[in-house]
Design an enzyme around this catalytic site. Structure first.
Site, PDB file in Angstrom:
ATOM      1  CE  LYS A  21       7.417  -2.340  10.844  1.00 18.24           C
ATOM      2  NZ  LYS A  21       7.977  -1.978   9.544  1.00 18.24           N
ATOM      3  CG  ASN A  66       7.715 -11.733   0.425  1.00 16.90           C
ATOM      4  OD1 ASN A  66       6.950 -10.775   0.532  1.00 16.90           O
ATOM      5  ND2 ASN A  66       8.018 -12.526   1.436  1.00 16.90           N
ATOM      6  CE1 TYR A 113       4.103  -3.988  11.528  1.00 19.74           C
ATOM      7  CE2 TYR A 113       3.001  -2.703  13.226  1.00 19.74           C
ATOM      8  CZ  TYR A 113       3.521  -2.802  11.954  1.00 19.74           C
ATOM      9  OH  TYR A 113       3.473  -1.714  11.115  1.00 19.74           O
ATOM     10  NE  ARG A 137      -3.789  -1.942   6.951  1.00 18.16           N
ATOM     11  CZ  ARG A 137      -2.565  -1.660   6.499  1.00 18.16           C
ATOM     12  NH1 ARG A 137      -1.742  -0.941   7.202  1.00 18.16           N
ATOM     13  NH2 ARG A 137      -2.163  -2.121   5.334  1.00 18.16           N
ATOM     14  CB  THR A 153       0.743  -8.387   3.040  1.00 14.74           C
ATOM     15  OG1 THR A 153       1.919  -7.565   3.117  1.00 14.74           O
ATOM     16  CG2 THR A 153       0.764  -9.409   4.144  1.00 14.74           C
ATOM     17  CG  PHE A 202      -1.568   1.204   1.626  1.00 16.97           C
ATOM     18  CD1 PHE A 202      -2.210   2.027   0.708  1.00 16.97           C
ATOM     19  CD2 PHE A 202      -1.545   1.598   2.969  1.00 16.97           C
ATOM     20  CE1 PHE A 202      -2.793   3.223   1.105  1.00 16.97           C
ATOM     21  CE2 PHE A 202      -2.121   2.777   3.383  1.00 16.97           C
ATOM     22  CZ  PHE A 202      -2.739   3.604   2.451  1.00 16.97           C
ATOM     23  CB  ALA A 244       8.489   1.751   6.856  1.00 13.54           C
ATOM     24  CE1 TYR A 250      26.207  -7.920  -6.029  1.00 22.72           C
ATOM     25  CE2 TYR A 250      24.800  -8.771  -7.790  1.00 22.72           C
ATOM     26  CZ  TYR A 250      25.941  -8.109  -7.376  1.00 22.72           C
ATOM     27  OH  TYR A 250      26.813  -7.628  -8.308  1.00 22.72           O
ATOM     28  CE  LYS A 264      12.914 -16.112   8.315  1.00 23.49           C
ATOM     29  NZ  LYS A 264      12.722 -17.326   7.494  1.00 23.49           N
TER      30      LYS A 264
END
Ligand code: NAD
Length: 317
Positions: free
Chosen positions: A151, A35, A147, A188, A38, A14, A116, A64, A93
């Protein structure tokens, strides 16, 4: 700062995809690495610019990239509570290993690094509004810990690379952001309420709805991140809209905006759900000359047309 070549992790998500649009518009060359756990390739499918490329890759592995890189924007991470409850290990991870790999690349390329981060580093806050010098109130072993702690670790690692390796770093503490390209079903509050209102289904408010949130429109957020990237501020900076609302007020606003006949129903409050949330943005105002320009009424209207289109397409397919 000279415009150059940027790597953005989580660029198909997003916020990442909107940031990518802005960087391309500002004549940067952008490599997006994602990847798609989400994110959605549709978020970047409109970009035809030859200065844009996409690499489908999990950034918790060694990264790389050939050639020079001027900036790395690390946005990869599941971000909605529903997503990080579905992918708890991947969330830990990408906040730890992914941040380490991205910082390692920044060090080897001499690139500026922007993390972020999130208002969730404040947990269920004991001070209000939240200032950057507040250390937070996080339950490390609760369901949100995957989460919040990822962070917090990412911030600590970013500062360590700044202090010990001299990497130029920036930390954006992003508060709730909304707008086009959010997933209909990401759990959300705004997409959930909008979809329920548009379908004339019951609007499900958690708890009694008196918990507060402060919602920032995506265009304002992108501008804040862009300014932070180009600033010389390496300590964390809150980015968000201080316009605070209870979740119940938000549900009512959405019913009004959509002219829906939906009713509000109340469900059990999830464990460790923050009761209050409002950014103190004095630092962003003073150091970046930034404050949000788009109020909730305007932002909700812009977002609504996007959700209406998405719902119509989903109905037809
Ligand atoms: P999002 O889920 O739409 O985007 C995250 C992107 O990261 C997705 O495209 C996902 O596929 C990708 N990703 C996740 N793990 C990855 C991995 N291991 N390798 C490569 N790509 C990976 O979420 P968003 O709302 O755009 O959030 C973007 C960033 O901003 C996140 O880091 C989030 O923590 C932060 N943030 C967002 C908000 C908000 O309100 N949206 C608030 C605070 C912080």
């Amino acid at each position: 700062m000279k415009k150059g070549r940027v790597l953005i992790t989580g660029g198909a998500g997003f916020i990442g995809s909107h940031l990518t649009d802005r960087l391309i518009q500002e004549s940067y060359e952008v490599i997006c690495m994602d990847n798609l756990i989400t994110g959605d390739i549709a978020n970047i499918a409109h970009i035809r610019d030859e200065k844009f490329s996409f690499i489908h890759y999990d950034v918790t592995n060694y990264i790389y990239v050939e050639g020079k890189i001027d900036c790395i924007l690390h946005f990869a991470s599941p971000a909605s509570p529903m997503d990080y409850h579905s992918f708890p290990i991947q969330t830990l991870k990408v906040g730890s290993l992914g941040t380490h790999k991205a910082l390692g690349l920044a060090k080897s390329k001499g690139a500026r690094f922007l993390l972020a981060s999130t208002s969730e580093v404040y947990g269920d806050p004991l001070i209000h509004p939240q200032r950057e010098d507040y250390w937070g109130n996080v339950n490390p072993v609760g369901p949100r810990g995957v989460y919040d702690e990822a962070k917090r670790f990412a911030e600590a690692l970013t500062m360590a690379y700044n202090r010990y390796h001299g990497v130029e770093t920036r930390i954006a503490r992003i508060f709730n952001t909304y707008g086009q390209r959010m997933r209909l079903n990401d759990g959300r509050a705004i997409p959930t309420f909008m979809v329920q209102a548009l379908k004339e289904e019951d609007i499900t408010v958690f708890g009694d709805g008196t918990q507060t949130r402060s919602f920032c429109y995506i265009d304002d957020m992108v501008d804040g991140i862009y300014r932070l990237l180009h600033s010389d501020v390496n300590a964390p900076v809150n980015l968000g809209n201080p316009e605070e609302k209870t979740v119940l007020e938000m549900a009512k606003d959405i019913i009004r905006t959509t002219k829906s006949k939906s009713k509000i129903v109340f469900k059990t409050l999830p464990e460790d759900d923050p009761k209050i949330r409002q950014p103190d943005i004095s630092k962003a105002i003073a150091l970046l000359g930034w404050s949000p320009k788009i109020g909730l009424a305007e932002g909700l209207l812009n977002t609504l047309s996007y959700f209406e289109n998405k719902l119509n397409k989903a109905r037809k397919s």
